[in-house]
Scaffold this motif. Structure first.
Motif, PDB file in Angstrom:
ATOM      1  N   SER A 192       0.837  -1.209   0.000  1.00 38.10           N
ATOM      2  CA  SER A 192       0.000   0.000   0.000  1.00 38.10           C
ATOM      3  C   SER A 192       0.866   1.251   0.000  1.00 38.10           C
ATOM      4  CB  SER A 192      -0.923   0.034   1.207  1.00 38.10           C
ATOM      5  OG  SER A 192      -1.838  -1.023   1.153  1.00 38.10           O
ATOM      6  N   LEU A 193       1.909   1.259   0.824  1.00 36.62           N
ATOM      7  CA  LEU A 193       2.805   2.411   0.885  1.00 36.62           C
ATOM      8  C   LEU A 193       3.535   2.615  -0.436  1.00 36.62           C
ATOM      9  CD1 LEU A 193       4.289   2.155   4.477  1.00 36.62           C
ATOM     10  CD2 LEU A 193       2.641   3.809   3.601  1.00 36.62           C
ATOM     11  N   LYS A 194       3.936   1.532  -1.091  1.00 36.69           N
ATOM     12  CA  LYS A 194       4.582   1.656  -2.397  1.00 36.69           C
ATOM     13  C   LYS A 194       3.619   2.270  -3.401  1.00 36.69           C
ATOM     14  CE  LYS A 194       7.914  -2.106  -1.986  1.00 36.69           C
ATOM     15  NZ  LYS A 194       8.303  -3.437  -2.488  1.00 36.69           N
ATOM     16  N   SER A 195       2.376   1.845  -3.358  1.00 35.38           N
ATOM     17  CA  SER A 195       1.363   2.378  -4.271  1.00 35.38           C
ATOM     18  C   SER A 195       1.124   3.861  -4.004  1.00 35.38           C
ATOM     19  CB  SER A 195       0.062   1.593  -4.100  1.00 35.38           C
ATOM     20  OG  SER A 195      -0.963   2.192  -4.827  1.00 35.38           O
ATOM     21  N   VAL A 196       0.990   4.224  -2.736  1.00 35.32           N
ATOM     22  CA  VAL A 196       0.767   5.619  -2.364  1.00 35.32           C
ATOM     23  C   VAL A 196       1.978   6.468  -2.739  1.00 35.32           C
ATOM     24  CG1 VAL A 196       0.521   7.170  -0.384  1.00 35.32           C
ATOM     25  CG2 VAL A 196      -0.896   5.131  -0.554  1.00 35.32           C
ATOM     26  N   ASN A 197       3.161   5.957  -2.514  1.00 35.09           N
ATOM     27  CA  ASN A 197       4.381   6.686  -2.842  1.00 35.09           C
ATOM     28  C   ASN A 197       4.476   6.923  -4.356  1.00 35.09           C
ATOM     29  OD1 ASN A 197       6.832   7.924  -2.466  1.00 35.09           O
ATOM     30  ND2 ASN A 197       7.995   6.024  -2.541  1.00 35.09           N
ATOM     31  N   GLY A 198       4.147   5.895  -5.139  1.00 35.62           N
ATOM     32  CA  GLY A 198       4.157   6.044  -6.596  1.00 35.62           C
ATOM     33  C   GLY A 198       3.152   7.077  -7.063  1.00 35.62           C
ATOM     34  N   TYR A 199       1.959   7.042  -6.468  1.00 34.62           N
ATOM     35  CA  TYR A 199       0.923   8.019  -6.830  1.00 34.62           C
ATOM     36  C   TYR A 199       1.372   9.441  -6.478  1.00 34.62           C
ATOM     37  CZ  TYR A 199      -3.521  10.475  -6.882  1.00 34.62           C
ATOM     38  OH  TYR A 199      -4.515  11.380  -7.138  1.00 34.62           O
ATOM     39  N   ALA A 200       1.940   9.611  -5.296  1.00 35.70           N
ATOM     40  CA  ALA A 200       2.414  10.937  -4.869  1.00 35.70           C
ATOM     41  C   ALA A 200       3.531  11.422  -5.787  1.00 35.70           C
ATOM     42  CB  ALA A 200       2.896  10.891  -3.422  1.00 35.70           C
ATOM     43  N   LEU A 201       4.431  10.537  -6.163  1.00 36.18           N
ATOM     44  CA  LEU A 201       5.529  10.899  -7.050  1.00 36.18           C
ATOM     45  C   LEU A 201       5.005  11.337  -8.418  1.00 36.18           C
ATOM     46  CD1 LEU A 201       8.611  11.024  -7.380  1.00 36.18           C
ATOM     47  CD2 LEU A 201       8.514   8.669  -8.197  1.00 36.18           C
ATOM     48  N   ASN A 202       4.068  10.580  -8.980  1.00 40.34           N
ATOM     49  CA  ASN A 202       3.493  10.934 -10.286  1.00 40.34           C
ATOM     50  C   ASN A 202       2.731  12.251 -10.217  1.00 40.34           C
ATOM     51  OD1 ASN A 202       4.519   8.667 -11.522  1.00 40.34           O
ATOM     52  ND2 ASN A 202       2.698   7.446 -11.186  1.00 40.34           N
TER      53      ASN A 202
END
Length: 96
Positions: free
Chosen positions: A25-35
């Protein structure tokens, strides 16, 4: 050997399962925030370039306008100077 499960194995597996879900979940959230951040910065750069173009046009236009106004002021001052000198000559003729 005992085939009985230990009481500690089940909570340990649950904790590992929850940790794995949290990591994904954190990886997904981090990717979304980065994009999202990348999109915002890219849009900001594009808008800043557009405003820079507008500012350059405004500065060039204002410089030409200022030059024209400066010419008008100096022409007016020259006219006033000529008028004052003519008035001085007339006034000295009246007094003398």
């Amino acid at each position: 050997m005992s085939t009985k499960k230990s009481m500690l194995d089940t909570p340990k597996k649950l904790v590992i399962k929850v940790l794995n879900r949290t990591k994904s979940s954190l990886k997904s959230v981090n990717g979304y925030a980065l994009n999202t951040t990348e999109e915002v910065v890219s849009e900001g750069i594009i808008v800043a370039e557009q405003w820079q173009t507008v500012a350059n046009k405004a500065i060039k236009g204002s410089l030409s306008l200022a030059a024209t106004q400066q010419d008008i002021v100096f022409d007016a001052l020259t006219g006033v100077k000529k008028h004052v000198m003519l008035s001085k000559k007339r006034f000295t003729k009246l007094i003398a």
